[in-house]
Design a protein around this motif. Structure first.
Motif, PDB file in Angstrom:
ATOM      1  N   ILE A  75      28.526  28.301  21.875  1.00 44.22           N
ATOM      2  CA  ILE A  75      29.980  28.425  21.972  1.00 44.22           C
ATOM      3  C   ILE A  75      30.418  28.969  23.320  1.00 44.22           C
ATOM      4  O   ILE A  75      31.441  28.547  23.867  1.00 44.22           O
ATOM      5  CB  ILE A  75      30.547  29.262  20.795  1.00 44.22           C
ATOM      6  N   ASN A  76      29.637  29.876  23.904  1.00 45.30           N
ATOM      7  CA  ASN A  76      30.045  30.424  25.203  1.00 45.30           C
ATOM      8  C   ASN A  76      30.046  29.346  26.280  1.00 45.30           C
ATOM      9  O   ASN A  76      30.934  29.286  27.114  1.00 45.30           O
ATOM     10  CB  ASN A  76      29.141  31.589  25.609  1.00 45.30           C
ATOM     11  N   ARG A  79      33.043  27.092  25.590  1.00 45.87           N
ATOM     12  CA  ARG A  79      34.311  27.742  25.944  1.00 45.87           C
ATOM     13  C   ARG A  79      34.521  27.761  27.452  1.00 45.87           C
ATOM     14  O   ARG A  79      35.640  27.696  27.932  1.00 45.87           O
ATOM     15  CB  ARG A  79      34.329  29.183  25.427  1.00 45.87           C
ATOM     16  N   ALA A  80      33.406  27.883  28.188  1.00 43.28           N
ATOM     17  CA  ALA A  80      33.515  27.916  29.645  1.00 43.28           C
ATOM     18  C   ALA A  80      34.123  26.620  30.177  1.00 43.28           C
ATOM     19  O   ALA A  80      34.682  26.584  31.263  1.00 43.28           O
ATOM     20  CB  ALA A  80      32.138  28.158  30.257  1.00 43.28           C
ATOM     21  N   PHE A  92      42.878  40.518  33.560  1.00 45.64           N
ATOM     22  CA  PHE A  92      42.075  41.732  33.456  1.00 45.64           C
ATOM     23  C   PHE A  92      42.723  42.797  34.327  1.00 45.64           C
ATOM     24  O   PHE A  92      42.748  42.677  35.555  1.00 45.64           O
ATOM     25  CB  PHE A  92      40.635  41.459  33.886  1.00 45.64           C
ATOM     26  N   LEU A  95      41.215  44.505  37.608  1.00 45.62           N
ATOM     27  CA  LEU A  95      40.687  43.675  38.698  1.00 45.62           C
ATOM     28  C   LEU A  95      41.821  43.079  39.531  1.00 45.62           C
ATOM     29  O   LEU A  95      42.899  42.798  39.014  1.00 45.62           O
ATOM     30  CB  LEU A  95      39.848  42.529  38.117  1.00 45.62           C
ATOM     31  N   ILE A 103      35.535  36.429  38.513  1.00 48.57           N
ATOM     32  CA  ILE A 103      34.563  37.107  37.647  1.00 48.57           C
ATOM     33  C   ILE A 103      33.838  36.150  36.694  1.00 48.57           C
ATOM     34  O   ILE A 103      32.621  36.249  36.531  1.00 48.57           O
ATOM     35  CB  ILE A 103      35.190  38.304  36.893  1.00 48.57           C
ATOM     36  N   ALA A 104      34.576  35.203  36.118  1.00 48.84           N
ATOM     37  CA  ALA A 104      33.904  34.293  35.181  1.00 48.84           C
ATOM     38  C   ALA A 104      32.913  33.367  35.907  1.00 48.84           C
ATOM     39  O   ALA A 104      31.782  33.210  35.442  1.00 48.84           O
ATOM     40  CB  ALA A 104      34.925  33.499  34.379  1.00 48.84           C
ATOM     41  N   LYS A 107      29.890  35.688  36.450  1.00 45.30           N
ATOM     42  CA  LYS A 107      29.141  36.177  35.297  1.00 45.30           C
ATOM     43  C   LYS A 107      28.712  35.062  34.353  1.00 45.30           C
ATOM     44  O   LYS A 107      27.672  35.147  33.721  1.00 45.30           O
ATOM     45  CB  LYS A 107      29.969  37.201  34.519  1.00 45.30           C
ATOM     46  N   VAL A 108      29.537  34.027  34.233  1.00 44.75           N
ATOM     47  CA  VAL A 108      29.212  32.966  33.273  1.00 44.75           C
ATOM     48  C   VAL A 108      28.427  31.836  33.937  1.00 44.75           C
ATOM     49  O   VAL A 108      27.440  31.355  33.398  1.00 44.75           O
ATOM     50  CB  VAL A 108      30.506  32.417  32.607  1.00 44.75           C
ATOM     51  N   ARG A 110      26.975  32.194  36.928  1.00 42.34           N
ATOM     52  CA  ARG A 110      25.979  32.807  37.814  1.00 42.34           C
ATOM     53  C   ARG A 110      26.172  32.392  39.264  1.00 42.34           C
ATOM     54  O   ARG A 110      25.204  32.208  40.013  1.00 42.34           O
ATOM     55  CB  ARG A 110      24.550  32.448  37.382  1.00 42.34           C
ATOM     56  N   ARG A 152      42.616  31.332  37.214  1.00 39.51           N
ATOM     57  CA  ARG A 152      41.408  31.840  36.555  1.00 39.51           C
ATOM     58  C   ARG A 152      40.786  30.757  35.673  1.00 39.51           C
ATOM     59  O   ARG A 152      39.562  30.582  35.648  1.00 39.51           O
ATOM     60  CB  ARG A 152      41.778  33.059  35.702  1.00 39.51           C
ATOM     61  N   ALA A 153      41.641  30.029  34.960  1.00 37.26           N
ATOM     62  CA  ALA A 153      41.129  28.935  34.129  1.00 37.26           C
ATOM     63  C   ALA A 153      40.558  27.817  35.003  1.00 37.26           C
ATOM     64  O   ALA A 153      39.491  27.275  34.720  1.00 37.26           O
ATOM     65  CB  ALA A 153      42.249  28.404  33.234  1.00 37.26           C
ATOM     66  N   MET A 156      36.847  27.650  36.558  1.00 39.46           N
ATOM     67  CA  MET A 156      35.687  27.258  35.761  1.00 39.46           C
ATOM     68  C   MET A 156      35.535  25.738  35.718  1.00 39.46           C
ATOM     69  O   MET A 156      34.718  25.224  34.959  1.00 39.46           O
ATOM     70  CB  MET A 156      35.814  27.804  34.344  1.00 39.46           C
TER      71      MET A 156
END
Lengths: 254, 193
Positions: A75-76, A79-80, A92, A95, A103-104, A107-108, A110, A152-153, A156
């Motif tokens: 799911i992660n 969702r990404a 956030f 930040l 950040i995503a 962290k998501v 890499r 932000r969206a 990704m």
């Protein structure tokens, strides 16, 4: 052509309250669909069911052929690939605008810090906020915060972006800047599912408008047809109320 | 203190995000350590545990007792702070594909830890003062030293006055440091938090 998003027979209840009673539709790549309907009819719940922020009780959702609702799906990872823009932004708060966007990816996905910062800057520039990169959310206006959340969206590289009433928490004079960003996105070919009562937006970029009430789709069709000659009496009634509320001028603007 | 903070944080996470068993354990722990006097806890650890084969030096026993006690209090402060971050923050993080652990680590805790600083400052001052009860199990801490000096010089008034003064200096410095920390990590645009 393969569909980007397929939703089939989604049901969702909160306790005894049945919010969604079997919603199905599909979206092609590049589609913009706008969902309208009275409040409390499950529009936001529908969006949350799509990326399983609220897991549906029944029914399936596929993103590019991968079943999101499958119990074993990652799911992660899925969702990404689905952007989500919230009514109250949910940036956030600790930040900066730049970090909110980077950040995503870091962290998501890499991504390296430098690379992510560069990407974040590009996305902020895309929403017209390159000069606000170092500002914190509390230092930005509502319209700017919402644009950061769209950036932000976007960072990704989502296959689809879900918008949950993106302009309804904004002061009227700030709505335009957010809609402008969204219109540009739609024109750039982003696949977008938008819950909104901005008729002007729906009219200018939506491929289809979906009218939902009490957990079911009452009527759907191209905006010109749905707005000009709705088939269902309930749709007509609702559109009438909305028009009264928002005024003809706003409708014609944009 | 450091051990107490880490344990306290884990307990708080257990209470907020843990399943039923973890929640029950954390809650039980917190109730136990908040509901009994620290002196009893310390005496139990130092004099009671050897009966079941756990021998600790006075310093270790005192540190363990202080650490486990402060953990219970800090857990509640952390829990309050975590729960006062907006629910939308977690939702937004998850919507971007972060796992729950990533969201807690990168989004929730950085906000919660900022909120907790004033209470944390309070707790560390209390703990510093409470270290004086380690006296009861013979740890040569500040109080014990003061008493020793008192006995050897018969100047109890001066010895305890100086001890009190040293406590005051230490707590003031600590409070100042934490104030500076709070100022340093303050989020621009968010005043008075």
């Amino acid at each position: 052509m393969a569909l980007t998003l397929v939703i089939e027979d989604i049901h969702k209840a909160y306790g005894n309250l049945e919010v969604l009673k079997g919603i199905s539709f599909g979206m092609q790549k590049g589609d913009t669909k706008v969902v309208i309907g009275p409040s409390g009819t499950g529009k936001s719940t529908l969006l949350r069911c799509i990326n399983r922020l609220s897991p549906p009780d029944k029914g399936q959702v596929w993103l590019e052929g991968e079943e999101i609702t499958h119990s074993k799906s990652n799911i992660n990872q899925l969702r990404a690939k689905i952007g989500f823009v919230f009514q109250d932004f949910n940036l956030f708060s600790h930040l900066t605008a730049l970090k909110n966007v980077s950040i995503a990816p870091m962290k998501v996905m890499r991504m390296k810090k430098k690379e992510a910062a560069k990407l974040a800057m590009e996305e902020l520039e895309r929403v017209g906020l390159g000069d606000k990169a170092d500002a914190y959310p509390a230092q930005l206006s509502g319209g700017q915060q919402q644009r950061v959340s769209i950036a932000r969206a976007l960072a990704m590289s989502p296959k689809l972006i879900l918008f949950d009433e993106p302009t309804s928490a904004l002061d009227p004079e700030l709505i335009g800047e957010v809609l402008e960003v969204m219109i540009n996105l739609a024109k750039d070919g982003m696949t977008m599912l938008v819950v909104s009562h901005e008729m002007g937006f729906a009219r200018s970029v939506a491929d289809e408008v979906i009218f939902m009430e009490q957990g079911v789709i009452v009527e759907q069709g191209p905006p010109q047809q749905l707005f000009a000659s709705p088939k269902q009496p309930r749709t007509r009634e609702f559109l009438h109320k909305i028009t009264e509320l928002y005024g003809e001028e706003r409708e014609k603007g944009n | 203190m450091v051990g107490g903070t880490i344990l306290g944080l884990l307990l708080a996470l257990g209470r907020v995000y843990g399943n039923r068993a973890i929640y029950a354990f954390s809650t039980g722990y917190i109730e136990l350590f908040r509901g009994t006097p620290m002196l009893v806890q310390m005496l139990f650890i130092y004099f009671g545990l050897p009966e079941i084969g756990v021998m600790l030096t006075p310093v270790i026993a005192a540190s363990v007792a202080l650490g486990m006690n402060t953990a219970a209090y800090q857990a509640e402060y952390f829990r309050g702070a975590i729960q006062s971050t907006k629910a939308g923050q977690m939702t937004a993080a998850r919507s971007l594909g972060m796992s729950k652990a990533q969201a807690i680590c990168y989004i929730i805790l950085p906000q919660a830890l900022r909120i907790v600083i004033p209470q944390w400052s309070n707790e560390s001052i209390l703990l510093l003062k409470y270290s004086s009860i380690a006296f009861a199990i013979g740890v040569p801490e500040l109080m014990a030293r003061a008493q020793m000096i008192g006995y050897s010089t018969f100047r109890f008034f001066d010895a305890f006055l100086i001890a009190a003064f040293i406590y005051l200096v230490l707590t003031t410095v600590l409070a100042q440091l934490l104030d500076m920390l709070a100022e340093k990590v303050r989020i621009p645009g968010q005043e008075g938090r």
